[in-house]
Design a protein around this motif. Structure first.
Motif, PDB file in Angstrom:
ATOM      1  N   LYS A  49       5.294 124.046  90.027  1.00 18.62           N
ATOM      2  CA  LYS A  49       5.787 122.702  90.374  1.00 18.62           C
ATOM      3  C   LYS A  49       5.214 121.560  89.534  1.00 18.62           C
ATOM      4  O   LYS A  49       5.061 120.434  90.012  1.00 18.62           O
ATOM      5  N   GLY A  50       4.858 121.854  88.292  1.00 22.14           N
ATOM      6  CA  GLY A  50       4.428 120.786  87.396  1.00 22.14           C
ATOM      7  C   GLY A  50       2.977 120.373  87.510  1.00 22.14           C
ATOM      8  O   GLY A  50       2.551 119.407  86.860  1.00 22.14           O
ATOM      9  N   TYR A  51       2.181 121.066  88.309  1.00 22.59           N
ATOM     10  CA  TYR A  51       0.750 120.742  88.400  1.00 22.59           C
ATOM     11  C   TYR A  51       0.052 121.127  87.095  1.00 22.59           C
ATOM     12  O   TYR A  51       0.345 122.176  86.510  1.00 22.59           O
ATOM     13  N   LYS A  52      -0.864 120.267  86.637  1.00 18.94           N
ATOM     14  CA  LYS A  52      -1.596 120.503  85.394  1.00 18.94           C
ATOM     15  C   LYS A  52      -3.081 120.234  85.594  1.00 18.94           C
ATOM     16  O   LYS A  52      -3.465 119.270  86.271  1.00 18.94           O
ATOM     17  N   VAL A  53      -3.904 121.062  84.990  1.00 16.82           N
ATOM     18  CA  VAL A  53      -5.346 120.798  84.974  1.00 16.82           C
ATOM     19  C   VAL A  53      -5.604 119.752  83.900  1.00 16.82           C
ATOM     20  O   VAL A  53      -5.303 119.973  82.723  1.00 16.82           O
ATOM     21  N   VAL A  54      -6.140 118.607  84.293  1.00 14.50           N
ATOM     22  CA  VAL A  54      -6.362 117.523  83.335  1.00 14.50           C
ATOM     23  C   VAL A  54      -7.836 117.294  83.032  1.00 14.50           C
ATOM     24  O   VAL A  54      -8.175 116.725  81.990  1.00 14.50           O
ATOM     25  N   ALA A  55      -8.727 117.716  83.929  1.00 10.50           N
ATOM     26  CA  ALA A  55     -10.154 117.463  83.711  1.00 10.50           C
ATOM     27  C   ALA A  55     -10.981 118.522  84.429  1.00 10.50           C
ATOM     28  O   ALA A  55     -10.530 119.129  85.405  1.00 10.50           O
ATOM     29  N   ALA A  56     -12.200 118.718  83.933  1.00  8.32           N
ATOM     30  CA  ALA A  56     -13.094 119.714  84.537  1.00  8.32           C
ATOM     31  C   ALA A  56     -14.540 119.287  84.385  1.00  8.32           C
ATOM     32  O   ALA A  56     -14.921 118.642  83.402  1.00  8.32           O
ATOM     33  N   VAL A  57     -15.339 119.658  85.385  1.00  8.27           N
ATOM     34  CA  VAL A  57     -16.798 119.551  85.320  1.00  8.27           C
ATOM     35  C   VAL A  57     -17.317 120.952  85.043  1.00  8.27           C
ATOM     36  O   VAL A  57     -16.986 121.893  85.776  1.00  8.27           O
ATOM     37  N   ALA A  58     -18.124 121.101  84.015  1.00  9.24           N
ATOM     38  CA  ALA A  58     -18.501 122.447  83.572  1.00  9.24           C
ATOM     39  C   ALA A  58     -19.478 123.140  84.504  1.00  9.24           C
ATOM     40  O   ALA A  58     -19.371 124.342  84.745  1.00  9.24           O
ATOM     41  N   GLN A  59     -20.446 122.407  85.035  1.00  8.69           N
ATOM     42  CA  GLN A  59     -21.542 123.068  85.746  1.00  8.69           C
ATOM     43  C   GLN A  59     -21.078 123.775  87.005  1.00  8.69           C
ATOM     44  O   GLN A  59     -20.370 123.222  87.830  1.00  8.69           O
ATOM     45  N   GLY A  60     -21.489 125.027  87.126  1.00  8.62           N
ATOM     46  CA  GLY A  60     -21.287 125.784  88.345  1.00  8.62           C
ATOM     47  C   GLY A  60     -22.658 126.105  88.916  1.00  8.62           C
ATOM     48  O   GLY A  60     -23.345 125.245  89.448  1.00  8.62           O
ATOM     49  N   SER A  61     -23.076 127.361  88.744  1.00  9.42           N
ATOM     50  CA  SER A  61     -24.399 127.767  89.209  1.00  9.42           C
ATOM     51  C   SER A  61     -25.490 127.103  88.376  1.00  9.42           C
ATOM     52  O   SER A  61     -25.335 126.893  87.171  1.00  9.42           O
ATOM     53  N   LYS A  62     -26.592 126.796  89.034  1.00  9.46           N
ATOM     54  CA  LYS A  62     -27.721 126.173  88.342  1.00  9.46           C
ATOM     55  C   LYS A  62     -28.745 127.193  87.855  1.00  9.46           C
ATOM     56  O   LYS A  62     -29.576 126.874  87.007  1.00  9.46           O
ATOM     57  N   ASP A  63     -28.701 128.432  88.403  1.00  9.88           N
ATOM     58  CA  ASP A  63     -29.786 129.357  88.072  1.00  9.88           C
ATOM     59  C   ASP A  63     -29.392 130.833  88.003  1.00  9.88           C
ATOM     60  O   ASP A  63     -30.266 131.689  87.879  1.00  9.88           O
TER      61      ASP A  63
END
Length: 335
Positions: free
Chosen positions: A70-84
């Motif tokens: 339905k036209g949804y697009k990923v436009v931005a992301a924050v890279a950090q997931g797990s810290k350790d």
């Protein structure tokens, strides 16, 4: 002669430049639409430490996305997931480069992300950070999907749902395995009422997570998709390579989960119904889950209830307690 050579050189250079523009043009135009994506359909990702993030991006941002998205697009992301968790942290640089190929902007933090997007996929592989990451999203009133596990404890999961209720923000969490084709057929009544089920999946352990929150949750999600809520108690048998967890439901039905750490990396099970029995087919990728997520973004109606997700968390914690008690039956936490 000299002028003729110069003229030919000019024509050649101009032709090459035109060809270059022609080659770059479609690619430039292809990604230009990401920055001007239809409002309401701008997707943000939190956590680039799982292959789910790149798989979803490819499906949504590819040159010929399926109309069901339905036209949804990923436009931005924050890279950090797990810290350790090393295995998660090591993936981040590679996955940053992969999503950037699809026009995704990498931003410094969640607050920056929220200014650019309408809905959020929380993809961090580490369930321990999900509550911390979900709070600003919910307070910003952004519809939120949280990939498995919703958290690394029942307590954190309940806090997420309580906050979502307070701010009236749609939130849901699940494993993609819940939407295997055969599971959907059974839920649609192909074998009548489900009388019991035995499911299996890999169940690798990660020392920072209660055992099945890390990976075994996949097979447990399948079990609950088939059996529904109502599990009262669990009993767990544990060895180095295998776990078997037997759940007793409040209507007398029995469901079991086998967690595998040796042998083939596979998912499936057997379901017993009033009209017959069936085996579950193979897992065929993430698009079936993504379709459910997009429908959720459109409607605000979660395909999996908070009650069921919390019961899955309670099942996992009870299984850990049964292990500590050498296989004794343990009752589930009740909300």
């Amino acid at each position: 002669m000299k002028n003729d050579v110069s003229r030919r050189g000019f024509i050649k250079t101009t032709a090459m430049a035109s060809l270059g523009i022609g080659m770059l043009g479609p690619q430039t135009n292809f990604f230009e639409h990401l920055s001007t994506s239809q409002k309401g359909k701008r997707v943000g990702i939190i956590g680039l430490d799982t292959s789910h993030a790149t798989a979803f991006t490819k499906s949504l941002n590819g040159e010929n996305p399926d109309p069901k998205f339905k036209g949804y697009k990923v436009v931005a992301a924050v890279a950090q997931g797990s810290k350790d968790i090393p295995s998660s942290i090591e993936r981040v640089p590679k996955y940053i480069e992969e999503v950037k190929k699809y026009g995704v902007e990498i931003v410094k933090d969640i607050q920056a992300l929220l200014k650019k997007v309408d809905v959020v996929l929380l993809e961090s592989n580490d369930g321990r950070v999900h509550l911390e990451q979900a709070i600003p999203v919910i307070k910003a009133k952004k519809t939120l999907f949280i990939d498995k596990p919703i958290a690394a404890s029942y307590k954190d999961a309940k806090q997420i749902f309580d906050l979502a209720k307070q701010y009236q923000v749609p939130v849901f969490s699940t494993s993609s395995l819940r939407f295997m084709e055969k599971v959907k057929e059974v839920k649609s009544g192909s074998i009548g009422k489900v009388l019991g089920a035995d499911t299996f999946s890999p169940a690798a352990l990660e020392p920072n997570h209660p055992d099945f929150f890390w990976y075994g949750i996949h097979g447990i999600e399948i079990l609950f998709a088939l059996m529904g809520t109502g599990c009262e108690s669990v009993t767990r048998v544990h060895t180095e390579g295998t776990d078997v967890v037997v759940g007793k439901w409040n209507d007398g039905r029995i469901g079991t989960f086998r967690g595998l750490r040796v042998g083939k990396h596979d998912y499936g099970g057997t379901v017993f119904g009033e009209k017959g029995n069936t085996t579950l087919g193979q897992f065929r990728g993430y698009d079936s889950l993504l379709e459910e997520i997009i429908t959720f973004f459109e409607t605000g109606t979660p395909p999996v209830s908070s009650e069921e997700t919390l019961e899955i968390c309670a099942f996992i914690e009870a299984a850990d307690e049964s292990k500590r008690q050498q296989g004794k039956p343990v009752s589930l936490i009740k909300a």
